[in-house]
Design a protein around this motif. Structure first.
Motif, PDB file in Angstrom:
ATOM      1  N   GLU A   7     -16.460 -13.575  -8.996  1.00  0.00           N
ATOM      2  CA  GLU A   7     -17.471 -14.531  -9.452  1.00  0.00           C
ATOM      3  C   GLU A   7     -18.846 -14.178  -8.885  1.00  0.00           C
ATOM      4  O   GLU A   7     -19.846 -14.197  -9.594  1.00  0.00           O
ATOM      5  CB  GLU A   7     -17.095 -15.952  -9.046  1.00  0.00           C
ATOM      6  N   GLY A   8     -18.895 -13.847  -7.606  1.00  0.00           N
ATOM      7  CA  GLY A   8     -20.162 -13.547  -6.949  1.00  0.00           C
ATOM      8  C   GLY A   8     -20.820 -12.272  -7.442  1.00  0.00           C
ATOM      9  O   GLY A   8     -22.035 -12.126  -7.373  1.00  0.00           O
ATOM     10  N   ASN A   9     -20.015 -11.343  -7.932  1.00  0.00           N
ATOM     11  CA  ASN A   9     -20.527 -10.057  -8.407  1.00  0.00           C
ATOM     12  C   ASN A   9     -20.410  -9.912  -9.923  1.00  0.00           C
ATOM     13  O   ASN A   9     -20.387  -8.800 -10.439  1.00  0.00           O
ATOM     14  CB  ASN A   9     -19.770  -8.908  -7.727  1.00  0.00           C
ATOM     15  N   TRP A  10     -20.321 -11.028 -10.620  1.00  0.00           N
ATOM     16  CA  TRP A  10     -20.040 -11.013 -12.051  1.00  0.00           C
ATOM     17  C   TRP A  10     -21.004 -10.123 -12.836  1.00  0.00           C
ATOM     18  O   TRP A  10     -20.589  -9.380 -13.715  1.00  0.00           O
ATOM     19  CB  TRP A  10     -20.036 -12.426 -12.604  1.00  0.00           C
ATOM     20  N   LYS A  11     -22.273 -10.173 -12.533  1.00  0.00           N
ATOM     21  CA  LYS A  11     -23.244  -9.371 -13.296  1.00  0.00           C
ATOM     22  C   LYS A  11     -22.931  -7.882 -13.180  1.00  0.00           C
ATOM     23  O   LYS A  11     -23.068  -7.142 -14.155  1.00  0.00           O
ATOM     24  CB  LYS A  11     -24.667  -9.661 -12.852  1.00  0.00           C
ATOM     25  N   GLN A  12     -22.493  -7.432 -12.028  1.00  0.00           N
ATOM     26  CA  GLN A  12     -22.160  -6.030 -11.841  1.00  0.00           C
ATOM     27  C   GLN A  12     -20.802  -5.695 -12.457  1.00  0.00           C
ATOM     28  O   GLN A  12     -20.571  -4.571 -12.891  1.00  0.00           O
ATOM     29  CB  GLN A  12     -22.130  -5.670 -10.346  1.00  0.00           C
ATOM     30  N   ILE A  13     -19.907  -6.651 -12.498  1.00  0.00           N
ATOM     31  CA  ILE A  13     -18.532  -6.434 -12.952  1.00  0.00           C
ATOM     32  C   ILE A  13     -18.412  -6.516 -14.476  1.00  0.00           C
ATOM     33  O   ILE A  13     -17.482  -5.969 -15.052  1.00  0.00           O
ATOM     34  CB  ILE A  13     -17.591  -7.450 -12.272  1.00  0.00           C
ATOM     35  N   LYS A  14     -19.358  -7.149 -15.136  1.00  0.00           N
ATOM     36  CA  LYS A  14     -19.261  -7.341 -16.587  1.00  0.00           C
ATOM     37  C   LYS A  14     -19.017  -6.036 -17.337  1.00  0.00           C
ATOM     38  O   LYS A  14     -18.248  -6.008 -18.292  1.00  0.00           O
ATOM     39  CB  LYS A  14     -20.508  -8.038 -17.141  1.00  0.00           C
ATOM     40  N   GLY A  15     -19.624  -4.962 -16.915  1.00  0.00           N
ATOM     41  CA  GLY A  15     -19.424  -3.671 -17.575  1.00  0.00           C
ATOM     42  C   GLY A  15     -17.988  -3.193 -17.482  1.00  0.00           C
ATOM     43  O   GLY A  15     -17.426  -2.675 -18.458  1.00  0.00           O
ATOM     44  N   TRP A  21     -11.717  -4.776 -21.913  1.00  0.00           N
ATOM     45  CA  TRP A  21     -11.515  -5.664 -23.056  1.00  0.00           C
ATOM     46  C   TRP A  21     -12.754  -5.596 -23.951  1.00  0.00           C
ATOM     47  O   TRP A  21     -13.610  -6.478 -23.927  1.00  0.00           O
ATOM     48  CB  TRP A  21     -11.259  -7.092 -22.584  1.00  0.00           C
ATOM     49  N   GLY A  22     -12.828  -4.556 -24.747  1.00  0.00           N
ATOM     50  CA  GLY A  22     -13.995  -4.282 -25.574  1.00  0.00           C
ATOM     51  C   GLY A  22     -14.287  -5.306 -26.656  1.00  0.00           C
ATOM     52  O   GLY A  22     -15.390  -5.342 -27.185  1.00  0.00           O
ATOM     53  N   LYS A  23     -13.313  -6.124 -26.991  1.00  0.00           N
ATOM     54  CA  LYS A  23     -13.541  -7.144 -28.018  1.00  0.00           C
ATOM     55  C   LYS A  23     -14.338  -8.333 -27.480  1.00  0.00           C
ATOM     56  O   LYS A  23     -14.779  -9.169 -28.256  1.00  0.00           O
ATOM     57  CB  LYS A  23     -12.217  -7.649 -28.600  1.00  0.00           C
ATOM     58  N   LEU A  24     -14.489  -8.418 -26.174  1.00  0.00           N
ATOM     59  CA  LEU A  24     -15.288  -9.500 -25.598  1.00  0.00           C
ATOM     60  C   LEU A  24     -16.761  -9.188 -25.812  1.00  0.00           C
ATOM     61  O   LEU A  24     -17.221  -8.081 -25.539  1.00  0.00           O
ATOM     62  CB  LEU A  24     -14.993  -9.662 -24.107  1.00  0.00           C
ATOM     63  N   THR A  25     -17.491 -10.153 -26.296  1.00  0.00           N
ATOM     64  CA  THR A  25     -18.915  -9.968 -26.563  1.00  0.00           C
ATOM     65  C   THR A  25     -19.736 -10.266 -25.311  1.00  0.00           C
ATOM     66  O   THR A  25     -19.234 -10.868 -24.352  1.00  0.00           O
ATOM     67  CB  THR A  25     -19.378 -10.895 -27.698  1.00  0.00           C
ATOM     68  N   ASP A  26     -21.002  -9.887 -25.362  1.00  0.00           N
ATOM     69  CA  ASP A  26     -21.902 -10.221 -24.256  1.00  0.00           C
ATOM     70  C   ASP A  26     -22.001 -11.740 -24.110  1.00  0.00           C
ATOM     71  O   ASP A  26     -22.064 -12.246 -22.988  1.00  0.00           O
ATOM     72  CB  ASP A  26     -23.291  -9.624 -24.485  1.00  0.00           C
ATOM     73  N   ASP A  27     -22.014 -12.448 -25.234  1.00  0.00           N
ATOM     74  CA  ASP A  27     -22.041 -13.916 -25.174  1.00  0.00           C
ATOM     75  C   ASP A  27     -20.783 -14.457 -24.505  1.00  0.00           C
ATOM     76  O   ASP A  27     -20.852 -15.399 -23.716  1.00  0.00           O
ATOM     77  CB  ASP A  27     -22.187 -14.523 -26.573  1.00  0.00           C
ATOM     78  N   ASP A  28     -19.622 -13.868 -24.830  1.00  0.00           N
ATOM     79  CA  ASP A  28     -18.373 -14.277 -24.177  1.00  0.00           C
ATOM     80  C   ASP A  28     -18.503 -14.108 -22.671  1.00  0.00           C
ATOM     81  O   ASP A  28     -18.139 -15.009 -21.896  1.00  0.00           O
ATOM     82  CB  ASP A  28     -17.187 -13.422 -24.655  1.00  0.00           C
ATOM     83  N   LEU A  29     -19.008 -12.964 -22.252  1.00  0.00           N
ATOM     84  CA  LEU A  29     -19.118 -12.668 -20.827  1.00  0.00           C
ATOM     85  C   LEU A  29     -20.087 -13.615 -20.132  1.00  0.00           C
ATOM     86  O   LEU A  29     -19.861 -14.004 -18.982  1.00  0.00           O
ATOM     87  CB  LEU A  29     -19.521 -11.214 -20.611  1.00  0.00           C
ATOM     88  N   ASP A  30     -21.135 -14.006 -20.840  1.00  0.00           N
ATOM     89  CA  ASP A  30     -22.072 -14.978 -20.268  1.00  0.00           C
ATOM     90  C   ASP A  30     -21.409 -16.338 -20.095  1.00  0.00           C
ATOM     91  O   ASP A  30     -21.611 -17.011 -19.078  1.00  0.00           O
ATOM     92  CB  ASP A  30     -23.317 -15.113 -21.141  1.00  0.00           C
TER      93      ASP A  30
END
Length: 69
Positions: A7-15, A21-30
């Motif tokens: 959770e604390g490193n989410w911005k770095q981990i999103k990639g 899971w390539g089907k997840l969108t940037d909006d999903d990740l947000d």
């Protein structure tokens, strides 16, 4: 490592999540914003898998991630 580090490193981990899971969108990740239950739910939704399968996939990913140097 506890999930709170994810959770604390989410911005770095999103990639890394998007690679797995390539089907997840940037909006999903947000929307997920590092929350494990949200991630599992979006995996269920995008991949059409049962809750137990999504949980197992996240468990495996987390275990591998946790072992990284």
């Amino acid at each position: 490592m506890a999930w709170d580090r994810v959770e604390g490193n989410w911005k770095q981990i999103k990639g890394t999540i998007k690679e797995k899971w390539g089907k997840l969108t940037d909006d999903d990740l947000d929307v997920i914003d590092g929350k494990r239950e949200q991630l599992e739910g979006k995996i269920q939704e995008r991949y059409g898998v049962e809750k137990s399968k999504a949980k197992a996939e996240v468990d495996t990913w987390f275990s591998d991630y946790d072992r990284r140097p």
